[in-house]
Design a protein around this motif. Structure first.
Motif, short mmCIF file in Angstrom:
data_model
loop_
_atom_site.label_atom_id
_atom_site.label_comp_id
_atom_site.label_asym_id
_atom_site.label_seq_id
_atom_site.Cartn_x
_atom_site.Cartn_y
_atom_site.Cartn_z
N UNK A 98 0.83 -1.21 0.00
CA UNK A 98 0.00 0.00 0.00
C UNK A 98 0.87 1.26 0.00
N UNK A 99 1.97 1.22 0.68
CA UNK A 99 2.89 2.36 0.73
C UNK A 99 3.48 2.62 -0.65
N UNK A 100 3.82 1.55 -1.36
CA UNK A 100 4.33 1.70 -2.73
C UNK A 100 3.24 2.25 -3.65
N UNK A 101 2.03 1.83 -3.44
CA UNK A 101 0.93 2.31 -4.29
C UNK A 101 0.70 3.81 -4.11
N UNK A 102 1.12 4.33 -2.95
CA UNK A 102 1.04 5.77 -2.72
C UNK A 102 2.20 6.53 -3.37
N UNK A 103 3.11 5.79 -4.00
CA UNK A 103 4.22 6.42 -4.70
C UNK A 103 5.52 6.46 -3.93
N UNK A 104 5.60 5.73 -2.81
CA UNK A 104 6.79 5.74 -1.97
C UNK A 104 7.53 4.42 -2.10
N UNK A 105 8.77 4.40 -1.66
CA UNK A 105 9.58 3.19 -1.68
C UNK A 105 10.02 2.85 -0.27
N UNK A 106 10.46 1.61 -0.08
CA UNK A 106 11.00 1.23 1.22
C UNK A 106 12.37 1.86 1.44
N UNK A 107 13.07 2.14 0.34
CA UNK A 107 14.27 2.97 0.42
C UNK A 107 15.58 2.26 0.61
N UNK A 108 15.63 0.95 0.40
CA UNK A 108 16.88 0.22 0.60
C UNK A 108 17.41 -0.40 -0.69
N UNK A 109 16.96 0.08 -1.84
CA UNK A 109 17.47 -0.40 -3.11
C UNK A 109 16.78 -1.66 -3.59
N UNK A 110 17.19 -2.10 -4.78
CA UNK A 110 16.53 -3.23 -5.43
C UNK A 110 16.74 -4.54 -4.67
N UNK A 111 17.94 -4.78 -4.17
CA UNK A 111 18.22 -6.03 -3.46
C UNK A 111 17.60 -6.00 -2.06
N UNK A 112 17.65 -4.86 -1.41
CA UNK A 112 17.00 -4.62 -0.12
C UNK A 112 17.40 -5.64 0.95
N UNK A 113 18.67 -5.58 1.34
CA UNK A 113 19.15 -6.49 2.38
C UNK A 113 18.49 -6.22 3.73
N UNK A 114 17.95 -5.02 3.92
CA UNK A 114 17.30 -4.71 5.19
C UNK A 114 16.03 -5.53 5.40
N UNK A 115 15.35 -5.88 4.30
CA UNK A 115 14.09 -6.63 4.40
C UNK A 115 14.17 -8.06 3.89
N UNK A 116 15.27 -8.43 3.26
CA UNK A 116 15.35 -9.70 2.54
C UNK A 116 15.03 -10.92 3.40
N UNK A 117 15.47 -10.91 4.65
CA UNK A 117 15.30 -12.09 5.51
C UNK A 117 14.26 -11.87 6.61
N UNK A 118 13.49 -10.82 6.53
CA UNK A 118 12.50 -10.56 7.59
C UNK A 118 11.33 -11.52 7.50
N UNK A 119 10.85 -11.93 8.67
CA UNK A 119 9.79 -12.92 8.75
C UNK A 119 8.55 -12.43 9.47
N UNK A 120 8.62 -11.24 10.12
CA UNK A 120 7.45 -10.79 10.88
C UNK A 120 7.16 -9.30 10.72
N UNK A 121 8.03 -8.54 10.11
CA UNK A 121 7.84 -7.10 9.97
C UNK A 121 8.55 -6.61 8.73
N UNK A 122 8.40 -5.33 8.41
CA UNK A 122 9.20 -4.70 7.37
C UNK A 122 9.85 -3.45 7.96
N UNK A 123 10.90 -2.98 7.27
CA UNK A 123 11.52 -1.72 7.66
C UNK A 123 11.55 -0.79 6.45
N UNK A 124 11.50 0.50 6.76
CA UNK A 124 11.50 1.54 5.73
C UNK A 124 12.60 2.53 6.09
#
Length: 226
Positions: free
Chosen positions: A92-118
Motif C-alpha cells: 500500500x505504501x508503494x501504491x502511494x508512490x513511496x519506496x522502502x528505500x533500501x534499493x533493489x536487493x534490499x538487504x534490510x528486508x530480505x530475511x525478515x519474517x514478521x515485519x518490514x523496515x522503511x
C-alpha cells in the motif's frame, strides 16, 4: 564487583559507534560474560545469529523487535507477529508512490519474517497512516522505521526466552538506546540506556550512562566485570 546478572543487549547504537560499526572492545565482554547473553535487536534474525556465531556464544536472540525469538539451548524458534499485514503495508505504501528505500536487493528486508523496515529518508506520516489501517505500528529506532505488530516487542521476546530457559526476566540487566528497547527495560531487573539513547529509552531506564554508544555499554557493564 557486583554479582553478574544475565544480560540482554541491543546492537545498533549500543554495541556500535555512530556509523553502526561494532566496537571490537565489546567482543571479549560478551564472549566472557558468565551468565546468559541475549542479543535483542530490530534486525532480521541472520544478523544477531551471525554475531553470536562469530563470538562463539550460545545463539539466544530476539530479532525483529520481538517478532522472532530463537533459543539454541532448547532448539526453539518462535515467529510472532503478522507478517502478511506488514507486507500489505509495504504494498500500500508503494501504491502511494513511496519506496522502502533500501534499493533493489534490499538487504534490510530480505530475511525478515514478521515485519518490514522503511528507510528514514522516506515519508513517515503516510507510512503510519497505512500501518494503522492494518493494525500495525511504526517504531523509529533511529536507524529505520519498523512496521511491526504491537503485540510483540523486546519485552515479550525476553519473556519467551525466559519461559524456555526457566528464568525470570527480572533477573536480567538490559542495555539499549531506543524506543524499541523500552519494553525490555520495563521487565528487566535493571535497565540502562546509553547516553545517545532517545528520550523514550532514557525515560524507561533505571539510569543513563555518561558515555555514548559502545563506550556507554562498557560503562553500563563495568560494575559486573573483574
Amino acid at each position: 564487583m557486583s554479582e553478574t546478572p544475565p544480560l540482554l543487549v541491543d546492537i545498533d547504537g549500543t554495541l556500535t559507534d555512530e556509523s553502526r560499526a561494532i566496537d571490537p572492545r565489546v567482543f571479549p565482554v560478551l564472549r566472557e560474560w558468565p551468565e546468559t547473553v541475549v542479543i535483542a535487536t530490530g534486525k532480521a534474525m541472520p544478523f544477531p545469529i551471525a554475531l553470536c556465531e562469530f563470538l562463539g556464544i550460545e545463539r539466544t536472540v530476539v530479532a525483529e523487535n520481538g517478532g522472532v525469538v530463537f533459543v539454541e539451548a532448547t532448539d526453539e524458534l518462535q515467529l510472532r507477529g503478522d507478517h502478511e499485514a506488514s507486507l500489505a503495508v509495504a504494498e500500500a505504501y508503494r501504491e502511494l508512490g513511496h519506496e522502502l528505500g533500501f534499493g533493489a536487493v534490499d538487504l534490510a528486508n530480505r530475511w525478515r519474517e514478521t515485519e518490514i523496515v522503511v528507510s528514514l529518508n522516506q515519508p513517515l506520516e503516510p507510512l503510519e497512516r497505512v500501518a494503522e489501517e492494518f493494525g500495525l505500528v511504526v517504531l523509529d529506532t533511529g536507524f529505520a522505521y519498523h512496521v511491526t505488530d504491537p503485540s510483540v516487542d523486546k519485552g515479550t521476546g525476553l519473556a519467551a526466552i525466559c519461559a524456555e530457559l526457566e528464568m525470570d526476566p527480572s533477573s536480567f540487566l538490559a542495555v539499549g538506546d531506543s524506543e524499541n528497547d523500552a519494553e525490555a527495560f520495563d521487565v528487566a531487573g535493571e535497565a540502562i540506556a546509553v547516553a545517545n539513547a532517545d528520550e523514550t529509552a532514557k525515560a524507561r531506564a533505571d539510569r543513563v550512562t555518561e558515555a555514548r554508544y559502545a563506550d556507554g555499554f562498557l560503562e553500563a557493564v563495568a560494575p559486573y566485570r573483574p
